[in-house]
Motif scaffolding. Structure first.
Motif, short mmCIF file in Angstrom:
data_model
loop_
_atom_site.label_atom_id
_atom_site.label_comp_id
_atom_site.label_asym_id
_atom_site.label_seq_id
_atom_site.Cartn_x
_atom_site.Cartn_y
_atom_site.Cartn_z
N SER A 1 1.89 -6.73 -3.07
CA SER A 1 0.74 -7.56 -2.73
C SER A 1 1.11 -9.03 -2.55
O SER A 1 0.57 -9.71 -1.68
CB SER A 1 -0.35 -7.42 -3.80
N ARG B 1 3.68 -10.36 -1.31
CA ARG B 1 4.24 -10.57 0.01
C ARG B 1 3.26 -10.20 1.12
O ARG B 1 3.07 -10.95 2.08
CB ARG B 1 5.51 -9.71 0.16
N ARG B 2 2.62 -9.04 1.00
CA ARG B 2 1.82 -8.53 2.10
C ARG B 2 0.56 -9.36 2.34
O ARG B 2 0.10 -9.46 3.48
CB ARG B 2 1.47 -7.07 1.84
N VAL B 3 -0.01 -9.93 1.28
CA VAL B 3 -1.20 -10.74 1.48
C VAL B 3 -0.88 -12.00 2.27
O VAL B 3 -1.77 -12.63 2.84
CB VAL B 3 -1.86 -11.07 0.12
N MET B 4 0.42 -12.35 2.34
CA MET B 4 0.87 -13.47 3.14
C MET B 4 1.38 -13.04 4.51
O MET B 4 1.95 -13.84 5.26
CB MET B 4 1.98 -14.21 2.39
N GLY B 5 1.19 -11.74 4.83
CA GLY B 5 1.64 -11.24 6.12
C GLY B 5 3.12 -10.99 6.21
O GLY B 5 3.68 -10.92 7.31
N LYS B 6 3.78 -10.81 5.05
CA LYS B 6 5.23 -10.62 5.02
C LYS B 6 5.56 -9.26 4.41
O LYS B 6 4.86 -8.79 3.51
CB LYS B 6 5.90 -11.72 4.19
N ASN C 1 0.83 2.39 -1.30
CA ASN C 1 1.52 1.39 -0.49
C ASN C 1 3.03 1.60 -0.54
O ASN C 1 3.74 1.45 0.46
CB ASN C 1 1.17 -0.01 -0.98
N ASP D 1 -6.79 -2.77 1.94
CA ASP D 1 -7.19 -4.17 1.95
C ASP D 1 -6.67 -4.83 0.68
O ASP D 1 -7.17 -4.57 -0.42
CB ASP D 1 -8.72 -4.26 2.01
N TYR D 2 -5.66 -5.68 0.83
CA TYR D 2 -5.04 -6.30 -0.34
C TYR D 2 -5.96 -7.29 -1.05
O TYR D 2 -5.69 -7.66 -2.20
CB TYR D 2 -3.73 -6.98 0.05
N HIS D 3 -7.03 -7.70 -0.42
CA HIS D 3 -7.97 -8.58 -1.11
C HIS D 3 -8.83 -7.82 -2.12
O HIS D 3 -9.60 -8.43 -2.86
CB HIS D 3 -8.85 -9.33 -0.10
#
Length: 345
Positions: A98, A100-105, A228, A257-259
């Motif tokens: 999370s 990384r992925r919430v930052m689009g990485k 994930n 949805d990571y949020h």
């Protein structure tokens, strides 16, 4: 078996401190925090508060990563926290989900993870390192030994864990899958030439006490979270290399949805069936918790890390401290034999 707990850093500060104090009094010997700095509060100031409000509990991240956290900064933070806590810090680290992925990485590579483990451990323990051609040393560190727990699932990550880790973080409480992962880990360790090292095994999963229907609703988010990592695995490896009990349940998964990561009642978990919840989590009446934890212990688990984020957290700590943890303070007659069987030869 040791008992740890993990908090998602979204509680009021005062409650996090109170939960930590209650957990230590209840017999938990490890306290962990998720590290996802965009979604939730920054963990290192909170670990400082946890250290100041405990006496014996070991503390750490479950888990950080070397992408959003530059390794020398992580090392400095942990070495400082060793000053504050009297040497009670552990490092839990993985490739990143999370955070990384919430930052689009995407998650970092296994190679970068392994390099970071070596660098962080050496710096915290007082040794010089070469980072990009420059020698670094924390001349002020206490030089406490830093236990490192690596979160791993896939063959490459398990092999890396066998090379560098003191412990492995397995995010599930399915004894059969634990045995499968440990078989892979032990084989990798033999191939890497490690002679009977003790790699500690952590099963990290939510637990909730009550009737099955209500418990399932509280923890259904967890197999969705694990999915994930499973999606990453099936994208990287042939399914024949992975157990169907791990990969089969993501067939109807549509997205994530990571949020709403690690959130009770989240739509992320709509695809997760009851059978998967029952396998991956520890739920039901007290007797069922004890039975399943005994099974995990027999499978080779040294620490059950209770993901304490399902509501009724104070009640869960009270029940575990009163009715469950005391059952594991005296080892069963077969414990020595189990330790022998799970050791890496």
């Amino acid at each position: 078996m040791d008992f740890g707990f993990t908090l998602k850093p979204d509680h009021p500060i005062e409650r996090m401190v109170a939960l930590t104090r209650q957990a230590e009094a209840a017999g938990f010997t490890y306290g962990w925090l998720f590290d996802s700095h965009v979604l939730w509060r920054e963990p290192y100031p909170l670990l400082t508060l946890m250290a100041l409000n405990t006496e014996r509990m070991r503390l750490g991240t479950c888990v950080t990563n070397p992408g959003t956290r530059e390794p020398s900064v992580t090392a400095s933070a942990l070495a400082t926290l060793n000053d504050i806590s009297g040497g009670r810090m552990d490092l839990g680290i993985g490739r990143g989900d999370s955070a990384r992925r919430v930052m689009g990485k995407p998650p970092t590579t296994v190679a970068r993870l392994e390099e970071a483990v070596r660098l962080i451990r050496d710096l915290v323990e007082g040794r010089a390192v070469d980072q990009d051609g420059t020698e670094l040393r924390l001349g002020w560190t206490r030089r406490d030994r830093l236990p490192v727990w690596v979160a791993a699932y896939g063959p490459q990550a398990l092999r890396s864990t066998a090379r560098v880790a003191d412990g492995i973080v397995l995010q599930l409480a399915d004894p059969d899958l634990i045995r499968w992962f440990l078989g892979q880990l032990h084989e990798a360790a033999r191939e890497e030439g490690r002679q009977r090292p003790e790699i500690r095994v952590m099963a990290a999963a939510p637990a909730h006490v009550g009737d099955l229907a209500s418990c399932r609703d509280r923890v259904r988010w967890f197999p969705a979270l694990v999915s994930n990592h499973v999606v990453d695995l099936v994208n990287r490896y042939d399914r024949s290399q992975l157990p169907p009990a791990l990969t089969g349940y993501i067939r109807d998964r549509e997205g994530y949805d990571y949020h709403h990561h690690a959130e009770v009642g989240s739509d992320n978990a709509a695809f997760v069936g009851d059978d998967v919840v029952d396998r991956f989590c520890v739920i039901g009446p007290v007797e069922e918790h004890i039975r399943k934890l005994r099974e995990l212990e027999a499978a080779g688990v040294h620490q059950f890390n209770l993901y304490l984020m399902n509501g009724d957290e104070e009640r869960t700590l009270e029940i575990y401290g009163r009715d469950i943890i005391p059952q594991f303070r005296t080892a069963p007659p077969s414990a020595a034999g189990q330790a022998e069987r799970t050791a890496i030869s």
